[in-house]
Design a protein around this motif. Structure first.
Motif, PDB file in Angstrom:
ATOM      1  N   HIS A  47     -54.986  36.003  -6.273  1.00  0.00           N
ATOM      2  CA  HIS A  47     -56.416  35.761  -6.482  1.00  0.00           C
ATOM      3  C   HIS A  47     -57.091  36.901  -7.244  1.00  0.00           C
ATOM      4  O   HIS A  47     -58.312  36.878  -7.432  1.00  0.00           O
ATOM      5  N   TYR A  48     -56.315  37.883  -7.686  1.00  0.00           N
ATOM      6  CA  TYR A  48     -56.883  39.025  -8.405  1.00  0.00           C
ATOM      7  C   TYR A  48     -57.341  38.589  -9.792  1.00  0.00           C
ATOM      8  O   TYR A  48     -56.612  37.894 -10.515  1.00  0.00           O
ATOM      9  N   VAL A  49     -58.565  39.013 -10.181  1.00  0.00           N
ATOM     10  CA  VAL A  49     -59.132  38.578 -11.462  1.00  0.00           C
ATOM     11  C   VAL A  49     -59.315  39.732 -12.447  1.00  0.00           C
ATOM     12  O   VAL A  49     -59.765  39.517 -13.575  1.00  0.00           O
ATOM     13  N   GLY A  50     -58.980  40.953 -12.047  1.00  0.00           N
ATOM     14  CA  GLY A  50     -59.179  42.112 -12.911  1.00  0.00           C
ATOM     15  C   GLY A  50     -57.991  42.385 -13.804  1.00  0.00           C
ATOM     16  O   GLY A  50     -57.052  41.587 -13.925  1.00  0.00           O
ATOM     17  N   THR A  51     -58.006  43.567 -14.450  1.00  0.00           N
ATOM     18  CA  THR A  51     -56.935  43.949 -15.382  1.00  0.00           C
ATOM     19  C   THR A  51     -56.276  45.277 -15.012  1.00  0.00           C
ATOM     20  O   THR A  51     -55.304  45.673 -15.646  1.00  0.00           O
ATOM     21  N   ALA A  52     -56.794  45.988 -14.015  1.00  0.00           N
ATOM     22  CA  ALA A  52     -56.296  47.330 -13.714  1.00  0.00           C
ATOM     23  C   ALA A  52     -54.975  47.324 -12.966  1.00  0.00           C
ATOM     24  O   ALA A  52     -54.228  48.300 -13.028  1.00  0.00           O
ATOM     25  N   TYR A  53     -54.668  46.242 -12.255  1.00  0.00           N
ATOM     26  CA  TYR A  53     -53.487  46.226 -11.400  1.00  0.00           C
ATOM     27  C   TYR A  53     -52.573  45.056 -11.749  1.00  0.00           C
ATOM     28  O   TYR A  53     -53.033  43.950 -12.049  1.00  0.00           O
ATOM     29  N   ASP A  54     -51.275  45.313 -11.693  1.00  0.00           N
ATOM     30  CA  ASP A  54     -50.277  44.293 -11.965  1.00  0.00           C
ATOM     31  C   ASP A  54     -49.844  43.672 -10.635  1.00  0.00           C
ATOM     32  O   ASP A  54     -48.838  44.060 -10.051  1.00  0.00           O
ATOM     33  N   VAL A  55     -50.617  42.713 -10.142  1.00  0.00           N
ATOM     34  CA  VAL A  55     -50.377  42.172  -8.801  1.00  0.00           C
ATOM     35  C   VAL A  55     -50.303  40.648  -8.761  1.00  0.00           C
ATOM     36  O   VAL A  55     -49.973  40.084  -7.719  1.00  0.00           O
ATOM     37  N   ARG A  56     -50.588  39.961  -9.866  1.00  0.00           N
ATOM     38  CA  ARG A  56     -50.710  38.502  -9.798  1.00  0.00           C
ATOM     39  C   ARG A  56     -49.397  37.800  -9.431  1.00  0.00           C
ATOM     40  O   ARG A  56     -49.411  36.660  -8.950  1.00  0.00           O
ATOM     41  N   ARG A  61     -57.156  60.114 -12.814  1.00  0.00           N
ATOM     42  CA  ARG A  61     -56.856  58.693 -12.904  1.00  0.00           C
ATOM     43  C   ARG A  61     -56.437  58.228 -11.506  1.00  0.00           C
ATOM     44  O   ARG A  61     -56.415  59.023 -10.578  1.00  0.00           O
ATOM     45  N   THR A  62     -56.105  56.966 -11.363  1.00  0.00           N
ATOM     46  CA  THR A  62     -55.769  56.475 -10.035  1.00  0.00           C
ATOM     47  C   THR A  62     -54.267  56.300  -9.888  1.00  0.00           C
ATOM     48  O   THR A  62     -53.524  56.239 -10.868  1.00  0.00           O
ATOM     49  N   GLU A  63     -53.828  56.216  -8.655  1.00  0.00           N
ATOM     50  CA  GLU A  63     -52.395  56.165  -8.369  1.00  0.00           C
ATOM     51  C   GLU A  63     -51.748  54.858  -8.818  1.00  0.00           C
ATOM     52  O   GLU A  63     -50.602  54.850  -9.263  1.00  0.00           O
ATOM     53  N   TYR A  64     -52.460  53.726  -8.739  1.00  0.00           N
ATOM     54  CA  TYR A  64     -51.825  52.426  -8.943  1.00  0.00           C
ATOM     55  C   TYR A  64     -52.292  51.671 -10.179  1.00  0.00           C
ATOM     56  O   TYR A  64     -51.793  50.584 -10.455  1.00  0.00           O
ATOM     57  N   SER A  65     -53.209  52.224 -10.947  1.00  0.00           N
ATOM     58  CA  SER A  65     -53.676  51.534 -12.143  1.00  0.00           C
ATOM     59  C   SER A  65     -52.566  51.442 -13.188  1.00  0.00           C
ATOM     60  O   SER A  65     -51.793  52.383 -13.364  1.00  0.00           O
ATOM     61  N   ASN A  66     -52.503  50.322 -13.888  1.00  0.00           N
ATOM     62  CA  ASN A  66     -51.520  50.198 -14.972  1.00  0.00           C
ATOM     63  C   ASN A  66     -52.182  50.276 -16.342  1.00  0.00           C
ATOM     64  O   ASN A  66     -51.565  49.959 -17.356  1.00  0.00           O
ATOM     65  N   THR A  67     -53.457  50.707 -16.385  1.00  0.00           N
ATOM     66  CA  THR A  67     -54.171  50.816 -17.663  1.00  0.00           C
ATOM     67  C   THR A  67     -54.321  52.253 -18.131  1.00  0.00           C
ATOM     68  O   THR A  67     -54.648  52.492 -19.293  1.00  0.00           O
ATOM     69  N   GLY A  68     -54.128  53.233 -17.240  1.00  0.00           N
ATOM     70  CA  GLY A  68     -54.210  54.637 -17.627  1.00  0.00           C
ATOM     71  C   GLY A  68     -55.605  55.154 -17.885  1.00  0.00           C
ATOM     72  O   GLY A  68     -55.770  56.222 -18.477  1.00  0.00           O
TER      73      GLY A  68
END
Length: 458
Positions: A389-398, A221-228
């Motif tokens: 401007h992030y439009v995805g769901t993998a990262y909690d950055v908005r 998995r990735t280091e910063y994803s919040n979806t697992g």
């Protein structure tokens, strides 16, 4: 890659400074030619070339969150919090490596047992466990645990080796991480070739990772994803090329299936004479784009760091600039050290659209009659973090809008130079990190004391 005006100015100033001094580091071109020796032709045999060695590491970390930050843990069904977390673990590796059999094709094997003992078992101290201390589901520390860290078979022809099984592997995107009591390792197949004097190749595919503080194998998995989300396959290939005696370059490409394709270019150049003044220039660049099923969402990220290290005798002063061009984190695979960026410190300084600058100083006391003793200090600052401007769901950055943070640290290390404890290292570091409200790393102080003792049995 678009360099900022700051980076271009730093490059110009450093070039002028270095040009004022003698170029004692050779700038000669190195022709690509076949290696003059063959590692396999010098094979000693399966038994005669065997070794049994290892190391034991005492790893202590004391963290304290600031500005209201807390760690949490469970006790009697109640969630409790505290600002301090302490981890103290003894990690031991026992490694057996056979020699290569003689002949055109040599066969060898490697097996390493990993063991960890929790020296601090207080539930309140370890705060429920982490990638530092392995804990049960109820938060109690696992007193001691063991696993096979390495288990592989190798086949070698000339200077080319194929490894199958659980192994160490090092590249700018998939790399063993060893900053805990025990390191990670990877399961798969890899080929490493050094058939030329100044040119080497890597090709590998992995389907599982053995984490630093887990007994079982895991998917990547990735280091910063919040979806697992996880992936079964990571494929990587790369080349290391030294066109000049003073210049080393690397080019790698990696596919994390259904996550991303990640490309890396790195270069290190040396100029001048360190007894007077030398300049070491380092460039690291990553390009990451989404791939396959896009389980991490859409990704289009360019991240680079540029560093200039000036050395005069025992003293080195380094300036590093880093920039993320993308509305998501610059991300990398969890349980790897696949982030060869100059400002990857306690914080990775890798937020969306983040810029960062670091000044570091190091002194090698060997110049003053104390070989093995070194000191270092650094200060780094990151700014302009913008995930709006992030439009995805993998990262909690908005919620990151103009976030900023800074970090500074001091450290000292000593390596024993002779005697029965030769090569034993002792490393102490103290780090402070302070962050604005929505910067992910928070505000924390950390002290680490790590002692590593190598040993040979056979």
């Amino acid at each position: 890659m678009k360099l900022s005006n700051t980076a271009i100015l730093a490059l110009a100033i450093s070039s002028i400074t270095a040009g004022a001094h003698a170029e004692s580091v050779s700038q000669d071109f190195m022709p690509t030619q076949l290696a003059s020796t063959s590692a396999q032709s010098e094979a000693k045999g399966f038994i005669d070339g065997q070794s049994l060695s290892g190391s034991t590491r005492n790893w202590y970390a004391n963290e304290e969150k600031k500005r209201g930050g807390t760690f949490s843990y469970e006790r009697h069904g109640e969630t409790l919090t505290g600002s301090r977390r302490i981890n103290w673990v003894q990690g031991t590796i026992l490694n057996y490596t056979s020699g290569f059999t003689q002949g055109t094709v040599g066969i060898s094997t490697e097996v390493a047992a990993y063991n960890a003992i929790a020296l601090d078992r207080s539930r309140e101290d370890i705060k429920g466990g982490s990638n530092r201390t392995l804990a049960h589901s109820n938060g109690d520390a696992v007193d001691q645990w063991s696993k096979l860290g390495l288990a592989n078979v190798k086949a070698r022809i000339s200077n080319t080796t194929l490894t199958a099984g659980r192994m160490n592997f090092s590249s700018p995107i998939v790399d063993v991480i060893g900053n805990r009591p025990l390191p990670s390792s990877f399961e798969g197949v890899a080929i490493h070739s050094e058939e030329f004097d100044n040119l080497s190749f890597d090709l590998a595919t992995f389907d599982r990772v053995s984490p630093r503080t887990e007994q079982s194998l895991s998917k990547f998995r990735t280091e910063y994803s919040n979806t697992g989300v996880e992936t079964d396959h990571v494929n990587t290939a790369g080349v290391n090329y030294q066109p000049l005696k003073s210049l080393k370059t690397s080019l790698y490409a990696t596919q994390a299936e259904d996550f991303w394709n990640q490309y890396y270019f790195g270069a290190t150049h040396e100029l001048g004479d360190s007894s007077v003044l030398s300049l070491t220039t380092g460039l690291n660049y990553y390009k990451t784009v989404d791939e396959g099923k896009k389980l991490m969402g859409e990704i289009d990220n360019d991240t680079y760091s540029l560093s200039f290290g000036l050395t005069h005798q025992a003293h080195t002063l380094t300036f590093s600039y880093q920039e993320v061009n993308g509305n998501e984190y610059f991300d990398y695979l969890h349980e790897t050290n696949g982030i060869y960026l100059a400002n990857s410190l306690l914080s990775d300084f890798n937020g969306p659209n983040e810029k960062s600058f670091q000044i570091a100083y190091g002194i090698n006391m060997a110049e003053y009659g104390i070989p093995g003793l070194k000191f270092n200090a650094y200060s780094a600052r990151g700014w302009g973090i913008d995930g709006t401007h992030y439009v995805g769901t993998a990262y909690d950055v908005r919620s990151m809008d103009g976030e900023h943070h800074y970090e500074y640290g001091i450290g000292s290390s000593y390596a024993v130079q002779s005697g029965p404890l030769k090569a034993t290292t002792i490393r102490a570091t103290y780090t402070t990190h302070r962050a604005s409200e929505n910067q992910a790393d928070g505000s924390i102080n950390e002290f680490r004391l790590v002692t590593t003792i190598p040993f040979n049995i056979l």
